[in-house]
Write a protein that holds these residues in place. Structure first.
Motif, mmCIF file in Angstrom:
data_model
loop_
_atom_site.group_PDB
_atom_site.id
_atom_site.type_symbol
_atom_site.label_atom_id
_atom_site.label_comp_id
_atom_site.label_asym_id
_atom_site.label_seq_id
_atom_site.Cartn_x
_atom_site.Cartn_y
_atom_site.Cartn_z
ATOM 1 N N SER A 4 0.819 -1.210 0.000
ATOM 2 C CA SER A 4 0.000 0.000 0.000
ATOM 3 C C SER A 4 0.860 1.271 0.000
ATOM 4 O O SER A 4 0.361 2.343 -0.327
ATOM 5 C CB SER A 4 -0.952 0.010 1.191
ATOM 6 O OG SER A 4 -0.227 0.030 2.399
ATOM 7 N N GLY A 5 2.124 1.146 0.307
ATOM 8 C CA GLY A 5 3.021 2.297 0.290
ATOM 9 C C GLY A 5 3.695 2.547 -1.048
ATOM 10 O O GLY A 5 4.373 3.562 -1.223
ATOM 11 N N LYS A 6 3.500 1.644 -2.001
ATOM 12 C CA LYS A 6 4.131 1.807 -3.314
ATOM 13 C C LYS A 6 3.410 2.878 -4.131
ATOM 14 O O LYS A 6 2.212 3.083 -3.981
ATOM 15 C CB LYS A 6 4.049 0.500 -4.099
ATOM 16 C CG LYS A 6 5.026 -0.560 -3.697
ATOM 17 C CD LYS A 6 4.850 -1.731 -4.643
ATOM 18 C CE LYS A 6 5.814 -2.833 -4.434
ATOM 19 N NZ LYS A 6 5.553 -3.940 -5.379
ATOM 20 N N PRO A 7 4.117 3.544 -5.045
ATOM 21 C CA PRO A 7 3.457 4.494 -5.946
ATOM 22 C C PRO A 7 2.656 3.760 -7.021
ATOM 23 O O PRO A 7 2.874 2.572 -7.277
ATOM 24 C CB PRO A 7 4.621 5.268 -6.567
ATOM 25 C CG PRO A 7 5.809 4.401 -6.395
ATOM 26 C CD PRO A 7 5.574 3.563 -5.182
ATOM 27 N N PHE A 8 1.746 4.467 -7.669
ATOM 28 C CA PHE A 8 0.815 3.856 -8.615
ATOM 29 C C PHE A 8 1.483 3.284 -9.850
ATOM 30 O O PHE A 8 0.945 2.406 -10.504
ATOM 31 C CB PHE A 8 -0.270 4.855 -9.032
ATOM 32 C CG PHE A 8 0.247 6.039 -9.792
ATOM 33 C CD1 PHE A 8 0.372 5.995 -11.159
ATOM 34 C CD2 PHE A 8 0.597 7.197 -9.125
ATOM 35 C CE1 PHE A 8 0.838 7.095 -11.871
ATOM 36 C CE2 PHE A 8 1.067 8.300 -9.818
ATOM 37 C CZ PHE A 8 1.188 8.244 -11.190
ATOM 38 N N TRP A 9 2.645 3.757 -10.219
ATOM 39 C CA TRP A 9 3.257 3.291 -11.452
ATOM 40 C C TRP A 9 4.026 1.976 -11.269
ATOM 41 O O TRP A 9 4.413 1.356 -12.238
ATOM 42 C CB TRP A 9 4.191 4.354 -12.036
ATOM 43 C CG TRP A 9 5.287 4.777 -11.120
ATOM 44 C CD1 TRP A 9 6.485 4.157 -10.926
ATOM 45 C CD2 TRP A 9 5.287 5.920 -10.267
ATOM 46 N NE1 TRP A 9 7.226 4.830 -10.005
ATOM 47 C CE2 TRP A 9 6.516 5.936 -9.581
ATOM 48 C CE3 TRP A 9 4.370 6.928 -10.018
ATOM 49 C CZ2 TRP A 9 6.838 6.908 -8.653
ATOM 50 C CZ3 TRP A 9 4.715 7.903 -9.088
ATOM 51 C CH2 TRP A 9 5.919 7.898 -8.438
ATOM 52 N N GLU A 10 4.207 1.510 -10.037
ATOM 53 C CA GLU A 10 4.880 0.238 -9.808
ATOM 54 C C GLU A 10 3.889 -0.919 -9.843
ATOM 55 O O GLU A 10 2.756 -0.785 -9.380
ATOM 56 C CB GLU A 10 5.626 0.247 -8.477
ATOM 57 C CG GLU A 10 6.821 1.150 -8.478
ATOM 58 C CD GLU A 10 7.639 1.014 -7.196
ATOM 59 O OE1 GLU A 10 7.476 0.021 -6.482
ATOM 60 O OE2 GLU A 10 8.418 1.929 -6.929
ATOM 61 N N LYS A 11 4.317 -2.049 -10.380
ATOM 62 C CA LYS A 11 3.447 -3.211 -10.476
ATOM 63 C C LYS A 11 3.091 -3.749 -9.099
ATOM 64 O O LYS A 11 3.807 -3.543 -8.121
ATOM 65 C CB LYS A 11 4.124 -4.330 -11.269
ATOM 66 C CG LYS A 11 4.253 -4.033 -12.737
ATOM 67 C CD LYS A 11 4.836 -5.230 -13.452
ATOM 68 C CE LYS A 11 4.911 -4.958 -14.932
ATOM 69 N NZ LYS A 11 5.488 -6.083 -15.666
ATOM 70 N N ILE A 12 1.981 -4.470 -9.050
ATOM 71 C CA ILE A 12 1.531 -5.082 -7.817
ATOM 72 C C ILE A 12 2.399 -6.301 -7.547
ATOM 73 O O ILE A 12 2.620 -7.129 -8.421
ATOM 74 C CB ILE A 12 0.044 -5.469 -7.930
ATOM 75 C CG1 ILE A 12 -0.767 -4.198 -8.127
ATOM 76 C CG2 ILE A 12 -0.415 -6.245 -6.712
ATOM 77 C CD1 ILE A 12 -2.189 -4.440 -8.520
ATOM 78 N N GLY A 13 2.870 -6.393 -6.316
ATOM 79 C CA GLY A 13 3.775 -7.485 -5.953
ATOM 80 C C GLY A 13 3.040 -8.687 -5.384
ATOM 81 O O GLY A 13 1.825 -8.777 -5.378
ATOM 82 N N PHE A 14 3.802 -9.616 -4.866
ATOM 83 C CA PHE A 14 3.289 -10.842 -4.279
ATOM 84 C C PHE A 14 2.831 -10.542 -2.850
ATOM 85 O O PHE A 14 3.598 -10.038 -2.048
ATOM 86 C CB PHE A 14 4.395 -11.893 -4.292
ATOM 87 C CG PHE A 14 3.929 -13.261 -3.940
ATOM 88 C CD1 PHE A 14 3.049 -13.936 -4.758
ATOM 89 C CD2 PHE A 14 4.377 -13.872 -2.786
ATOM 90 C CE1 PHE A 14 2.619 -15.206 -4.433
ATOM 91 C CE2 PHE A 14 3.940 -15.140 -2.462
ATOM 92 C CZ PHE A 14 3.063 -15.808 -3.285
ATOM 93 N N LEU A 15 1.581 -10.845 -2.530
ATOM 94 C CA LEU A 15 0.994 -10.446 -1.252
ATOM 95 C C LEU A 15 0.892 -11.577 -0.230
ATOM 96 O O LEU A 15 -0.026 -11.608 0.556
ATOM 97 C CB LEU A 15 -0.403 -9.864 -1.485
ATOM 98 C CG LEU A 15 -0.440 -8.537 -2.200
ATOM 99 C CD1 LEU A 15 -1.873 -8.134 -2.501
ATOM 100 C CD2 LEU A 15 0.239 -7.470 -1.366
ATOM 101 N N ARG A 16 1.792 -12.473 -0.184
ATOM 102 C CA ARG A 16 1.697 -13.564 0.801
ATOM 103 C C ARG A 16 2.721 -13.434 1.872
ATOM 104 O O ARG A 16 3.635 -12.862 1.950
ATOM 105 C CB ARG A 16 1.843 -14.924 0.127
ATOM 106 C CG ARG A 16 0.799 -15.164 -0.901
ATOM 107 C CD ARG A 16 -0.529 -15.417 -0.279
ATOM 108 N NE ARG A 16 -1.526 -15.515 -1.358
ATOM 109 C CZ ARG A 16 -2.787 -15.478 -1.163
ATOM 110 N NH1 ARG A 16 -3.276 -15.331 0.010
ATOM 111 N NH2 ARG A 16 -3.620 -15.571 -2.135
#
Length: 81
Positions: free
Chosen positions: A69-81
Motif C-alpha cells: 500500500s506504500g508503493k506508488p501507482f506506477w509500480e506493479k503489484i507485488g506478491f501479497l503472501r
C-alpha cells in the motif's frame, strides 16, 4: 482442498493486453495506462483500509499489505503472501 490445473489456458492472449503490451494508437495506450494506474491506486487504498482479521482471511501478511500500500501507482503489484 483446492485444485489448480497445470494446463495452459486456451483463452486468446489479446484479451489480456496490459500497459506492457498495448494495442492501438498512442491515445489508446495512454487510456489503458491511466486505467491500470487508477486500478492500482484503488486496490492499494482498499488494502491499506483492511483490518488484521480481513488480511488474515485473505492470506495476506500485515507487513506485505503495508509494503504494497506504500508503493506508488506506477509500480506493479507485488506478491501479497
Amino acid at each position: 482442498m483446492s485444485y489448480q490445473s497445470r494446463d495452459r489456458l486456451s483463452i486468446p492472449v489479446d484479451l489480456y493486453a496490459t500497459a506492457a503490451t498495448p494495442k492501438g494508437g498512442p491515445l489508446q495506450r495512454l487510456a489503458l495506462s491511466w486505467a491500470v494506474w487508477r486500478e492500482r491506486t484503488a486496490m492499494r487504498r482498499c488494502l491499506a483500509k483492511m483490518d488484521a482479521r480481513s488480511l488474515r482471511d485473505a492470506g495476506i501478511s500485515p507487513a506485505a499489505a503495508a509494503y504494497e500500500s506504500g508503493k506508488p501507482f506506477w509500480e506493479k503489484i507485488g506478491f501479497l503472501r
